[in-house]
Design a protein around this motif. Structure first.
Motif, short mmCIF file in Angstrom:
data_model
loop_
_atom_site.label_atom_id
_atom_site.label_comp_id
_atom_site.label_asym_id
_atom_site.label_seq_id
_atom_site.Cartn_x
_atom_site.Cartn_y
_atom_site.Cartn_z
N THR A 68 0.80 -1.23 0.00
CA THR A 68 0.00 0.00 0.00
C THR A 68 0.84 1.29 0.00
O THR A 68 0.46 2.26 -0.65
N PRO A 69 1.97 1.35 0.71
CA PRO A 69 2.74 2.60 0.70
C PRO A 69 3.14 3.07 -0.69
O PRO A 69 3.26 4.29 -0.91
N TYR A 70 3.35 2.16 -1.64
CA TYR A 70 3.67 2.58 -3.00
C TYR A 70 2.52 3.37 -3.61
O TYR A 70 2.72 4.21 -4.48
N THR A 71 1.31 3.08 -3.15
CA THR A 71 0.13 3.76 -3.66
C THR A 71 -0.02 5.17 -3.11
O THR A 71 -0.47 6.07 -3.81
N PHE A 72 0.38 5.36 -1.86
CA PHE A 72 0.13 6.65 -1.20
C PHE A 72 1.40 7.47 -0.97
O PHE A 72 1.38 8.42 -0.19
N LYS A 73 2.50 7.12 -1.63
CA LYS A 73 3.75 7.83 -1.38
C LYS A 73 3.69 9.31 -1.75
O LYS A 73 4.47 10.11 -1.23
N THR A 376 2.93 7.56 -10.17
CA THR A 376 3.37 6.20 -9.87
C THR A 376 2.59 5.61 -8.70
O THR A 376 2.46 4.38 -8.60
N SER A 377 2.06 6.45 -7.82
CA SER A 377 1.20 5.96 -6.75
C SER A 377 -0.08 5.36 -7.31
O SER A 377 -0.54 4.31 -6.85
N PHE A 378 -0.66 6.03 -8.29
CA PHE A 378 -1.85 5.49 -8.92
C PHE A 378 -1.55 4.17 -9.61
O PHE A 378 -2.35 3.22 -9.57
N MET A 379 -0.40 4.09 -10.26
CA MET A 379 -0.01 2.86 -10.93
C MET A 379 0.17 1.74 -9.90
O MET A 379 -0.20 0.59 -10.14
N ALA A 380 0.75 2.07 -8.75
CA ALA A 380 0.96 1.08 -7.71
C ALA A 380 -0.34 0.63 -7.07
O ALA A 380 -0.44 -0.50 -6.57
N TYR A 381 -1.35 1.50 -7.09
CA TYR A 381 -2.64 1.15 -6.49
C TYR A 381 -3.22 -0.10 -7.14
O TYR A 381 -3.75 -0.99 -6.48
N GLY A 382 -3.11 -0.20 -8.48
CA GLY A 382 -3.60 -1.38 -9.17
C GLY A 382 -2.80 -2.62 -8.84
O GLY A 382 -3.32 -3.73 -8.85
N ARG A 383 -1.50 -2.41 -8.53
CA ARG A 383 -0.63 -3.55 -8.22
C ARG A 383 -0.82 -4.04 -6.79
O ARG A 383 -0.49 -5.18 -6.48
N THR A 384 -1.36 -3.19 -5.91
CA THR A 384 -1.45 -3.56 -4.50
C THR A 384 -2.91 -3.73 -4.05
O THR A 384 -3.41 -4.85 -4.00
N LEU A 385 -3.58 -2.62 -3.78
CA LEU A 385 -4.93 -2.71 -3.22
C LEU A 385 -5.90 -3.42 -4.16
O LEU A 385 -6.68 -4.29 -3.74
N MET A 386 -5.87 -3.07 -5.44
CA MET A 386 -6.83 -3.67 -6.37
C MET A 386 -6.51 -5.12 -6.71
O MET A 386 -7.37 -5.86 -7.17
#
Length: 436
Positions: A68-73, A376-386
């Protein structure tokens, strides 16, 4: 308005290749290595470790939330960008001070993560992985800003290439290296090796050159600081035509791949592949296929344009997910796995290179750190939370059906990409054009 990295260069091949031998570019490569190393520890390497000790697939899927931190960095990127550390800052400068501190903490967190037992106390492992992910995401913020500041304009393209190469080498150690070592050594020792590699990166940071620090008038109060560091970068991005659709596209472009990727190692284990086989085919061979795919993607961007490359890469990365259906039908077939990983990583590498070019063009050079962190946080959101539900989906169906579904999940991103290509017919020249 300026854009960040030009897609095509006019230099001769010899000049372009010689640029990678400059000391600053070698430093950027090492920083890319430090960036890539901790990422897999909270993704595929962690999921493989969990599968090997008998953790169920639904729980493994939920472990994706530790990323999750990658999403909200982007939330704390203005702090890292603006705040000077009191002692280290005077000694090393703003960028190196933050980077050195974070890398030391990362080494300690990686070592601590290896001393947990996910079979007995999965929550403790999850908390350690969350700390590693937070520090890793913070390190990425500093590395991106430092790279841009120490390189001349004509070196930025080569700097991106050096970063990606180092990044893949870091993934190689944390992926193939860790999995291969785990066949012969205890996981505590494997994590100790990775922590030592991070310490070496911290030592390199100490001898790296200080980044230039432009003199800025100090903000008079908290409100003024917030306006300059947070509000202006976000407001600038929100002036782009279709900015909401842009963010949703970034979210969904690799969604199917993220769902499939989080369950890849459990799938390999279920098919009976050993750690050494997975390391050789998926982590070693696969990494080089991703690098080759990235080079192909860069050439395609220069030759046919960014949106066309994104479309080709997106379609191919969806279609290649079907190759894992064949692996599911054949079971323990190393040739089938090699063919599937080759096709999937070539397509993913090409699509990834086009996406990096796209994100770079979206960023205003005046607000690089905060805007790039946001994207990149938005991109990470798909990789983590979603993607956290990937384990639950895999539990509800057989493996072949699961990978077929991941291919279909790419459709929304492709439709959004088509809409954006119509909104920005100038391809890579009007991406930072603002609304009237």
């Amino acid at each position: 308005m300026q854009v960040t990295t030009p897609i095509s260069g006019r230099r001769g091949w010899r000049q372009a290749m010689a640029m990678y031998l400059r000391p600053r570019l070698l430093l950027v490569l090492i920083q890319g290595f430090a960036s890539g190393l901790p990422l897999l520890l909270t993704l595929s390497t962690l999921s493989y470790w969990l599968a090997k000790v008998g953790v169920d697939k639904t729980t493994i899927g939920l472990f994706a939330l530790t990323g999750t931190p990658y999403t909200f960095k982007f939330l704390w990127s203005p702090i890292i960008d603006q705040v000077h550390l009191p002692v280290l800052g005077r000694w090393l400068g703003r960028r190196r001070a933050w980077l050195f501190l974070i890398q030391i903490l990362l080494a300690a967190a990686i070592l601590a993560m290896g001393h947990t037992d996910p079979a007995i106390a999965p929550l403790r492992t999850a908390m350690a992985a969350l700390v590693v992910a937070f520090l890793s995401a913070s390190q990425d913020i500093v590395i991106d800003a430092y790279r841009i500041e120490i390189l001349a304009d004509e070196e930025q393209g080569a700097g991106a290439g050096a970063t990606q190469t180092g990044y893949r080498l870091g993934l190689l150690l944390a992926g193939a290296g860790a999995l291969a070592l785990s066949d012969y050594l205890d996981w505590q020792i494997v994590f100790a090796v990775l922590a030592a590699a991070m310490l070496l990166s911290a030592i390199v940071t100490l001898i790296a050159p200080r980044a230039p620090e432009p003199v800025r008038p100090a903000p008079r109060n908290y409100r003024e600081w917030t306006a300059e560091a947070v509000i202006r970068p976000l407001a600038d991005f929100a002036q782009r035509r279709g900015w909401v659709v842009i963010l949703v596209f970034i979210l969904f472009y690799k969604f199917g791949d993220a769902i499939g990727g989080i369950m890849a190692n459990p799938f390999y284990a279920a098919m009976g592949f050993s750690g050494s086989e997975i390391a050789l085919v998926s982590k070693l061979w696969g990494v080089w296929m991703t690098v080759l795919g990235g080079l192909i993607g860069g050439i395609l961007v220069a030759r046919i344009g960014m949106f066309r490359t994104l479309m080709i890469g997106g379609v191919l990365q969806a279609l290649t997910n079907f190759t894992f259906c064949i692996v599911a039908w054949r079971g323990h077939d190393l040739y089938a796995l090699t063919a599937a990983i080759t096709a999937d990583n070539l397509a993913g590498g090409a699509a990834g290179a086009a996406m990096v070019a796209y994100l770079s063009r979206l960023t205003n050079i005046a607000f690089t750190a905060t805007q790039y962190a946001l994207l990149t946080s938005f991109m990470a959101y798909g990789r983590t939370l979603m993607s956290a539900g990937g384990g639950w989906l895999a539990d509800q169906m057989d493996w072949a059906s699961f990978f077929a579904l991941t291919a279909l999940l790419a459709v929304p991103g492709l439709l959004l990409l088509y809409w954006l290509s119509r909104l920005y017919p100038g391809d890579d020249r009007t991406l930072v054009e603002k609304t009237a």
